[in-house]
Design an enzyme around this catalytic site. Structure first.
Site, PDB file in Angstrom:
ATOM      1  CG  HIS A 161      -1.898   1.112   1.269  1.00  0.00           C
ATOM      2  ND1 HIS A 161      -2.293   1.723   2.428  1.00  0.00           N
ATOM      3  CD2 HIS A 161      -2.564   1.755   0.266  1.00  0.00           C
ATOM      4  CE1 HIS A 161      -3.154   2.696   2.146  1.00  0.00           C
ATOM      5  NE2 HIS A 161      -3.331   2.729   0.845  1.00  0.00           N
ATOM      6  CD  GLU A 173      -0.531   1.296   5.840  1.00  0.00           C
ATOM      7  OE1 GLU A 173      -0.714   1.816   6.945  1.00  0.00           O
ATOM      8  OE2 GLU A 173      -1.476   1.033   5.057  1.00  0.00           O
TER       9      GLU A 173
HETATM   10  C1  LIG Z   1     -18.577  10.989   4.611  1.00  0.00           C
HETATM   11  C2  LIG Z   1     -17.844  10.413   3.436  1.00  0.00           C
HETATM   12  C3  LIG Z   1     -16.448  10.928   3.334  1.00  0.00           C
HETATM   13  C4  LIG Z   1     -15.600   9.967   2.599  1.00  0.00           C
HETATM   14  C5  LIG Z   1     -14.389   9.687   3.370  1.00  0.00           C
HETATM   15  C6  LIG Z   1     -13.605   8.619   2.722  1.00  0.00           C
HETATM   16  C7  LIG Z   1     -12.232   8.791   3.183  1.00  0.00           C
HETATM   17  C8  LIG Z   1     -11.289   8.082   2.296  1.00  0.00           C
HETATM   18  C9  LIG Z   1      -9.996   8.829   2.274  1.00  0.00           C
HETATM   19  C10 LIG Z   1      -8.843   7.915   2.486  1.00  0.00           C
HETATM   20  C11 LIG Z   1      -8.110   7.758   1.209  1.00  0.00           C
HETATM   21  C12 LIG Z   1      -6.946   6.880   1.399  1.00  0.00           C
HETATM   22  C13 LIG Z   1      -6.145   6.821   0.150  1.00  0.00           C
HETATM   23  C14 LIG Z   1      -4.918   5.971   0.279  1.00  0.00           C
HETATM   24  O1  LIG Z   1      -5.237   4.649   0.518  1.00  0.00           O
HETATM   25  C15 LIG Z   1      -3.899   6.439   1.251  1.00  0.00           C
HETATM   26  C16 LIG Z   1      -3.291   7.772   0.874  1.00  0.00           C
HETATM   27  O2  LIG Z   1      -2.522   7.902  -0.028  1.00  0.00           O
HETATM   28  S1  LIG Z   1      -3.799   9.062   1.817  1.00  0.00           S
HETATM   29  C17 LIG Z   1      -2.963  10.440   1.138  1.00  0.00           C
HETATM   30  C18 LIG Z   1      -1.606  10.605   1.735  1.00  0.00           C
HETATM   31  N1  LIG Z   1      -1.037  11.815   1.228  1.00  0.00           N
HETATM   32  C19 LIG Z   1      -1.029  12.947   1.904  1.00  0.00           C
HETATM   33  O3  LIG Z   1      -1.478  13.007   3.012  1.00  0.00           O
HETATM   34  C20 LIG Z   1      -0.466  14.122   1.167  1.00  0.00           C
HETATM   35  C21 LIG Z   1      -0.388  15.321   2.032  1.00  0.00           C
HETATM   36  N2  LIG Z   1       0.182  16.429   1.270  1.00  0.00           N
HETATM   37  C22 LIG Z   1       1.518  16.649   1.166  1.00  0.00           C
HETATM   38  O4  LIG Z   1       2.326  15.931   1.703  1.00  0.00           O
HETATM   39  C23 LIG Z   1       1.915  17.837   0.348  1.00  0.00           C
HETATM   40  O5  LIG Z   1       0.849  18.720   0.302  1.00  0.00           O
HETATM   41  C24 LIG Z   1       2.388  17.478  -1.108  1.00  0.00           C
HETATM   42  C25 LIG Z   1       1.376  16.622  -1.840  1.00  0.00           C
HETATM   43  C26 LIG Z   1       3.740  16.742  -1.051  1.00  0.00           C
HETATM   44  C27 LIG Z   1       2.551  18.746  -1.931  1.00  0.00           C
HETATM   45  O6  LIG Z   1       3.287  19.645  -1.224  1.00  0.00           O
HETATM   46  P1  LIG Z   1       2.950  21.199  -1.221  1.00  0.00           P
HETATM   47  O7  LIG Z   1       3.999  21.916  -0.480  1.00  0.00           O
HETATM   48  O8  LIG Z   1       1.557  21.323  -0.767  1.00  0.00           O
HETATM   49  O9  LIG Z   1       2.956  21.602  -2.752  1.00  0.00           O
HETATM   50  P2  LIG Z   1       4.139  21.754  -3.762  1.00  0.00           P
HETATM   51  O10 LIG Z   1       3.497  21.597  -5.076  1.00  0.00           O
HETATM   52  O11 LIG Z   1       4.893  23.017  -3.464  1.00  0.00           O
HETATM   53  O12 LIG Z   1       5.092  20.510  -3.532  1.00  0.00           O
HETATM   54  C28 LIG Z   1       6.114  20.449  -2.530  1.00  0.00           C
HETATM   55  C29 LIG Z   1       7.285  19.734  -3.118  1.00  0.00           C
HETATM   56  O13 LIG Z   1       6.921  18.423  -3.502  1.00  0.00           O
HETATM   57  C30 LIG Z   1       7.165  18.219  -4.903  1.00  0.00           C
HETATM   58  N3  LIG Z   1       6.102  17.385  -5.448  1.00  0.00           N
HETATM   59  C31 LIG Z   1       4.827  17.427  -5.114  1.00  0.00           C
HETATM   60  N4  LIG Z   1       4.140  16.515  -5.801  1.00  0.00           N
HETATM   61  C32 LIG Z   1       5.025  15.886  -6.589  1.00  0.00           C
HETATM   62  C33 LIG Z   1       4.917  14.832  -7.530  1.00  0.00           C
HETATM   63  N5  LIG Z   1       3.756  14.232  -7.816  1.00  0.00           N
HETATM   64  N6  LIG Z   1       6.041  14.444  -8.178  1.00  0.00           N
HETATM   65  C34 LIG Z   1       7.229  15.026  -7.919  1.00  0.00           C
HETATM   66  N7  LIG Z   1       7.398  16.019  -7.024  1.00  0.00           N
HETATM   67  C35 LIG Z   1       6.304  16.445  -6.376  1.00  0.00           C
HETATM   68  C36 LIG Z   1       7.180  19.597  -5.492  1.00  0.00           C
HETATM   69  O14 LIG Z   1       7.977  19.647  -6.641  1.00  0.00           O
HETATM   70  C37 LIG Z   1       7.754  20.442  -4.375  1.00  0.00           C
HETATM   71  O15 LIG Z   1       9.142  20.389  -4.385  1.00  0.00           O
HETATM   72  P3  LIG Z   1       9.982  21.696  -3.985  1.00  0.00           P
HETATM   73  O16 LIG Z   1       9.645  22.673  -5.039  1.00  0.00           O
HETATM   74  O17 LIG Z   1       9.504  22.094  -2.630  1.00  0.00           O
HETATM   75  O18 LIG Z   1      11.384  21.253  -3.984  1.00  0.00           O
HETATM   76  N1  LIG Z   2      -5.842   7.789  -4.881  1.00  0.00           N
HETATM   77  C1  LIG Z   2      -5.132   7.556  -3.793  1.00  0.00           C
HETATM   78  O1  LIG Z   2      -4.754   8.496  -3.062  1.00  0.00           O
HETATM   79  C2  LIG Z   2      -4.734   6.158  -3.416  1.00  0.00           C
HETATM   80  C3  LIG Z   2      -3.727   5.966  -2.466  1.00  0.00           C
HETATM   81  C4  LIG Z   2      -3.341   4.638  -2.139  1.00  0.00           C
HETATM   82  C5  LIG Z   2      -3.980   3.556  -2.734  1.00  0.00           C
HETATM   83  N2  LIG Z   2      -4.957   3.807  -3.657  1.00  0.00           N
HETATM   84  C6  LIG Z   2      -5.543   2.633  -4.310  1.00  0.00           C
HETATM   85  O2  LIG Z   2      -4.890   2.462  -5.572  1.00  0.00           O
HETATM   86  C7  LIG Z   2      -5.821   1.940  -6.532  1.00  0.00           C
HETATM   87  C8  LIG Z   2      -5.895   2.894  -7.720  1.00  0.00           C
HETATM   88  O3  LIG Z   2      -6.276   4.162  -7.273  1.00  0.00           O
HETATM   89  P1  LIG Z   2      -6.018   5.460  -8.181  1.00  0.00           P
HETATM   90  O4  LIG Z   2      -6.315   6.623  -7.333  1.00  0.00           O
HETATM   91  O5  LIG Z   2      -4.715   5.352  -8.874  1.00  0.00           O
HETATM   92  O6  LIG Z   2      -7.191   5.290  -9.254  1.00  0.00           O
HETATM   93  P2  LIG Z   2      -7.332   5.970 -10.690  1.00  0.00           P
HETATM   94  O7  LIG Z   2      -8.770   6.014 -10.965  1.00  0.00           O
HETATM   95  O8  LIG Z   2      -6.531   7.207 -10.769  1.00  0.00           O
HETATM   96  O9  LIG Z   2      -6.619   4.897 -11.656  1.00  0.00           O
HETATM   97  C9  LIG Z   2      -7.100   3.613 -11.866  1.00  0.00           C
HETATM   98  C10 LIG Z   2      -6.655   3.185 -13.248  1.00  0.00           C
HETATM   99  O10 LIG Z   2      -6.904   1.785 -13.402  1.00  0.00           O
HETATM  100  C11 LIG Z   2      -7.349   1.578 -14.726  1.00  0.00           C
HETATM  101  N3  LIG Z   2      -8.060   0.294 -14.749  1.00  0.00           N
HETATM  102  C12 LIG Z   2      -9.275   0.004 -14.225  1.00  0.00           C
HETATM  103  N4  LIG Z   2      -9.566  -1.303 -14.419  1.00  0.00           N
HETATM  104  C13 LIG Z   2      -8.491  -1.841 -15.070  1.00  0.00           C
HETATM  105  C14 LIG Z   2      -8.167  -3.136 -15.534  1.00  0.00           C
HETATM  106  N5  LIG Z   2      -9.003  -4.170 -15.368  1.00  0.00           N
HETATM  107  N6  LIG Z   2      -6.987  -3.327 -16.171  1.00  0.00           N
HETATM  108  C15 LIG Z   2      -6.124  -2.308 -16.341  1.00  0.00           C
HETATM  109  N7  LIG Z   2      -6.366  -1.060 -15.900  1.00  0.00           N
HETATM  110  C16 LIG Z   2      -7.539  -0.824 -15.277  1.00  0.00           C
HETATM  111  C17 LIG Z   2      -8.206   2.785 -15.044  1.00  0.00           C
HETATM  112  O11 LIG Z   2      -8.336   2.960 -16.441  1.00  0.00           O
HETATM  113  C18 LIG Z   2      -7.400   3.899 -14.362  1.00  0.00           C
HETATM  114  O12 LIG Z   2      -6.464   4.484 -15.248  1.00  0.00           O
HETATM  115  C19 LIG Z   2      -7.127   1.729  -5.788  1.00  0.00           C
HETATM  116  O13 LIG Z   2      -7.167   0.430  -5.306  1.00  0.00           O
HETATM  117  C20 LIG Z   2      -7.019   2.742  -4.635  1.00  0.00           C
HETATM  118  O14 LIG Z   2      -7.793   2.405  -3.527  1.00  0.00           O
HETATM  119  C21 LIG Z   2      -5.356   5.063  -4.019  1.00  0.00           C
END
Ligand SMILES: CCCCCCCCCCCCC[C@H](O)CC(=O)SCCNC(=O)CCNC(=O)[C@H](O)C(C)(C)COP(=O)(O)OP(=O)(O)OC[C@H]1O[C@@H](n2cnc3c(N)ncnc32)[C@H](O)[C@@H]1OP(=O)(O)O
Ligand SMILES: NC(=O)c1ccc[n+]([C@@H]2O[C@H](COP(=O)([O-])OP(=O)(O)OC[C@H]3O[C@@H](n4cnc5c(N)ncnc54)[C@H](O)[C@@H]3O)[C@@H](O)[C@H]2O)c1
Length: 305
Positions: A161, A173
């Site tokens: 993860h 993870e």
């Molecule tokens: C009632 C119903 C409600 C529904 C609820 C459901 C809930 C479900 C939600 C859970 C989802 C879980 C998903 C998943 O399973 C788990 C996850 O992934 S959770 C997400 C975890 N991520 C975070 O928490 C991100 C937090 N944010 C940050 O750390 C920062 O904001 C950022 C994304 C790093 C961006 O930084 P900022 O300072 O804000 O912005 P900058 O644009 O200036 O970036 C800083 C620095 O980073 C470089 N950078 C950013 N992104 C990228 C990239 N994609 N690639 C390369 N580099 C990147 C950028 O260049 C900057 O560099 P610098 O210029 O500072 O040197």
């Molecule tokens: N978005 C997040 O922050 C995040 C963080 C951690 C884990 N995840 C998990 O990662 C997975 C992908 O999430 P995402 O946000 O990248 O979704 P996304 O919607 O950005 O991308 C999913 C991609 O999978 C492709 N796809 C769907 N079915 C397919 C198949 N059968 N074969 C090939 N490609 C297929 C879609 O065309 C799409 O491009 C999910 O399981 C999500 O829970 C998401």
């Protein structure tokens, strides 16, 4: 005897380092995982359902690599360009997963968060992939054992993860399901380290560690707003300035994707329908129905440029 030999060969091959990786799903997460794996010298095949999507993934990878290179090679931009080209050479793309898994050591799924779709994918790949290949899912909320149940390689199936954005977030993870062998688990830990990530070990329990804590927090933020107890802007500012989070909950929901967030919450509601925590959110459902999926579509809780 044949069984012993097969077991022996399997033990040799699954302890060898993972070099060739197939990532299924070229969206937010799959593109990020492919980028990081290619940047650390792995050969990567990225698979999605259409050439158009894969073109978009490649564009996203290139622009993220430019951000990385700008920082890493600030003094020598020409080395940065060479780095980008070298990484891109490590990535190829395909729309046919079964045909590209032949030579792969690891398949990671980053497709839609839907149990049946993930089971179908791995069930089909189980027949096409070599015996030593390890399967891993990047699921946010589903049980690894449930996904693995469509295959006959429960010992070579685990969870990886990653966190969004993958190039920036250090954590992975690594999930050991009841059927995951110690060898597979160790190989996944090693692979995470080879990507330059910090792995933590997790059991196959709902939400693993991070989402077990993060999802209830995000849910309560949306409920608080739905009850009229705070604007989304104030809630976001409060959590950034008061709790030190880099993004507020609504900003993070837009960043993760509202479709993925809905899949997570709907899945948990289906499994535990009497738990009020997982009750549907009218606001989230409305935004998803309108196609407002967050940053990826240009609008979610907020408008994005
Ligand atoms: C009632 C119903 C409600 C529904 C609820 C459901 C809930 C479900 C939600 C859970 C989802 C879980 C998903 C998943 O399973 C788990 C996850 O992934 S959770 C997400 C975890 N991520 C975070 O928490 C991100 C937090 N944010 C940050 O750390 C920062 O904001 C950022 C994304 C790093 C961006 O930084 P900022 O300072 O804000 O912005 P900058 O644009 O200036 O970036 C800083 C620095 O980073 C470089 N950078 C950013 N992104 C990228 C990239 N994609 N690639 C390369 N580099 C990147 C950028 O260049 C900057 O560099 P610098 O210029 O500072 O040197
Ligand atoms: N978005 C997040 O922050 C995040 C963080 C951690 C884990 N995840 C998990 O990662 C997975 C992908 O999430 P995402 O946000 O990248 O979704 P996304 O919607 O950005 O991308 C999913 C991609 O999978 C492709 N796809 C769907 N079915 C397919 C198949 N059968 N074969 C090939 N490609 C297929 C879609 O065309 C799409 O491009 C999910 O399981 C999500 O829970 C998401």
């Amino acid at each position: 005897m044949a069984f012993v030999t097969r077991q022996f060969i399997r033990s040799l091959s699954s302890s060898a380092a993972i070099k060739h990786v197939t990532i299924i799903g070229g969206g937010l997460m799959g593109a990020g995982i492919a980028q990081v794996a290619a940047s650390t010298g792995h050969s990567v095949v990225l698979v999605d359902t259409s050439e158009d999507i894969l073109k978009k993934s490649a564009k996203g990878i290139e622009s993220s690599l430019k951000r990385v290179a700008k920082k890493k090679f600030a003094e020598k931009p020409e080395d940065g360009e060479a780095f980008i080209q070298k990484v891109l050479k490590n990535i190829s793309t395909s729309t046919d997963a079964a045909s590209v898994v032949q030579g792969t050591d690891l398949v990671v799924d980053a497709i839609v968060e839907n149990l049946k779709v993930k089971q179908d994918l791995f069930g089909a790949l189980d027949k096409a992939a070599p015996e030593h290949t390890i399967f891993a899912s990047n699921t946010s909320s589903l049980s690894i054992a449930d996904i693995a149940s469509s295959t006959a390689r429960l010992d070579r199936f685990g969870g990886l993860h990653f966190f969004n954005p993958v190039p920036m977030m250090k954590l992975v993870e690594v999930i050991k399901a009841p059927g995951t062998s110690q060898q597979t688990f160790d190989a996944l830990l090693e692979f995470s380290k080879a990507l330059g990530k910090h792995p933590v070990s997790c059991k196959d329990t709902p939400g693993f560690i991070v989402n077990r804590l993060l999802v209830p927090y995000m849910l309560e933020a949306v409920r608080l707003h739905e009850r009229g107890h705070g604007s989304k802007e104030d809630i976001d500012v409060a959590m950034k300035l008061g709790a030190g989070y880099p993004m507020g909950p609504f900003e993070l929901l837009d960043y993760v994707g509202l479709d993925t967030s809905k899949f997570i919450i709907d899945g948990w509601h289906e499994k535990d329908p009497d738990n009020p925590l997982f009750a549907p959110s009218p606001l989230l459902n409305k935004l998803v129905a309108e196609g407002k999926l967050g940053k990826k579509t240009g609008e979610g809780f907020y408008k994005h440029k």
